[in-house]
Scaffold this active site. Structure first.
Site, PDB file in Angstrom:
ATOM      1  N   GLY A  80     -42.209  80.387  23.412  1.00  0.00           N
ATOM      2  CA  GLY A  80     -40.784  79.723  22.858  1.00  0.00           C
ATOM      3  C   GLY A  80     -39.808  80.120  24.165  1.00  0.00           C
ATOM      4  O   GLY A  80     -38.481  80.375  23.987  1.00  0.00           O
ATOM      5  N   TYR A 120     -54.786  69.333  51.624  1.00  0.00           N
ATOM      6  CA  TYR A 120     -55.819  69.047  50.685  1.00  0.00           C
ATOM      7  C   TYR A 120     -55.952  67.456  50.603  1.00  0.00           C
ATOM      8  O   TYR A 120     -57.088  66.827  50.590  1.00  0.00           O
ATOM      9  CB  TYR A 120     -55.512  69.351  49.209  1.00  0.00           C
ATOM     10  CG  TYR A 120     -56.106  68.977  48.039  1.00  0.00           C
ATOM     11  CD1 TYR A 120     -57.491  69.463  48.078  1.00  0.00           C
ATOM     12  CD2 TYR A 120     -55.692  68.011  47.368  1.00  0.00           C
ATOM     13  CE1 TYR A 120     -58.347  68.838  46.954  1.00  0.00           C
ATOM     14  CE2 TYR A 120     -56.698  67.381  46.183  1.00  0.00           C
ATOM     15  CZ  TYR A 120     -57.763  67.843  46.018  1.00  0.00           C
ATOM     16  OH  TYR A 120     -58.714  67.717  45.047  1.00  0.00           O
TER      17      TYR A 120
END
Length: 320
Positions: free
Chosen positions: A191, A142
């Site tokens: 959480g 990329y």
């Protein structure tokens, strides 16, 4: 200025769409949205078809003054499979060159290219920051494709006189963000215990609103022409700090386990995810002093406010 026509490619994407909405809000420039599929911009501004991978499908450029090129084959983690570079080149280099040459032939005055900090490299060492005029050192397909596109655009500028501006953002976040940043918010809200409570790296990020503001400035600023600019929020965070501040924006308490970074790196390497460990534990800092000095630009929103807006949009979407 209201007569200035600005073509934005990738206008259904994260950055491109936000830029079009900003231009519509300000009513200084007239945006034209170049899209590959359906868009919620229909009816709000002129919309034209454009596909980076289709040689025959170029947007109409007559009357366009400035192109802001946001469309790209985007980076995905671990995209190192055989042929990856050629796939990136087909879109990010060949598609960009076709568009830029057509723009120059149509009399477009300025071409703004949204590149990537990966052109500079993958990481910075302690006490070292990336600068806009550093020698490029891309490592993955990329980043290599973005560097090649930049080089091709500069050559076209010399040949045709069309002004080229290059912007290299680091990780972009904001309302509607996806990929790894979205996953991070999900983990925090649920959480989930995360072994990232003792990471002391430094990473530059850029809020979508800050990147869009810089692009808006570069549309007309005379000092932008021919230059490469880096962009960030002006405040670098460790991975641990980012998680804590994102959790605060979400209104949750983070469950962060203080695992030494060397343990994380070793474990990630054993399962073939050294790249992930690098992003979580390594540093990547950018120097935006050239952007500030040349353009008189500074970030328009701070990190905590940007995180709050990101969290609000994410939680609003979860409730619907």
């Amino acid at each position: 200025m209201i007569g200035t026509q600005v073509l934005v490619t990738g206008a259904t994407g994260f950055v491109g769409e936000a830029l079009v909405f900003r231009l519509l809000r300000d009513k200084v420039f007239s945006p034209v949205a170049a899209v590959r599929g359906e868009t919620r911009l229909s009816g709000l501004c002129r919309v034209v078809a454009f596909d980076m991978g289709d040689r025959a499908l170029l947007p109409p450029l007559a009357g366009i003054d400035v192109v802001v090129h946001c469309a790209a084959r985007v980076h995905v983690m671990n995209d190192l499979a055989e042929g990856a570079l050629e796939r990136f080149r087909k879109i990010n280099v060949e598609g960009t060159v076709r568009l830029a040459r057509s723009a120059a032939e149509a009399g477009v005055k300025r071409f703004i290219f949204v590149s990537s900090i990966k052109v500079n490299g993958e990481m910075t060492l302690p006490g070292v920051v990336f600068k806009a005029d550093d020698l490029p050192a891309p490592l993955d397909p990329y980043g290599l494709s973005k560097r090649e596109a930049e080089d091709a655009l500069r050559a076209i500028s010399v040949e045709t006189g069309m002004e080229v501006v290059v912007i290299r953002p680091p990780l972009v976040y904001g309302p509607g963000v996806g990929a790894n940043f979205l996953s991070m918010m999900r983990w925090l809200e649920r959480g989930a215990p995360l072994p990232l409570g003792a990471i002391h790296n430094h990473r530059s990020l850029v809020a979508l609103e800050n990147l869009v503001d810089l692009l808006n400035v570069c549309i007309s600023h005379p000092e932008a022409a021919g230059n490469t600019f880096l962009v960030s929020d002006g405040e670098d965070l460790s991975t641990t700090q980012l998680l804590r501040r994102m959790a605060s924006a979400l209104g949750v308490k983070p469950r962060l386990l203080s695992i030494p970074s060397w343990v994380l790196k070793t474990g990630a390497s054993l399962i073939g995810r050294a790249d992930l460990a690098q992003r979580l534990c390594g540093s990547l800092q950018v120097d935006i002093s050239k952007t500030i000095d040349r353009l008189g630009w500074s970030p328009v929103i701070g990190v905590d406010d940007a995180l709050k807006r990101t969290a609000y949009q994410y939680q609003s979407r979860q409730r619907t």
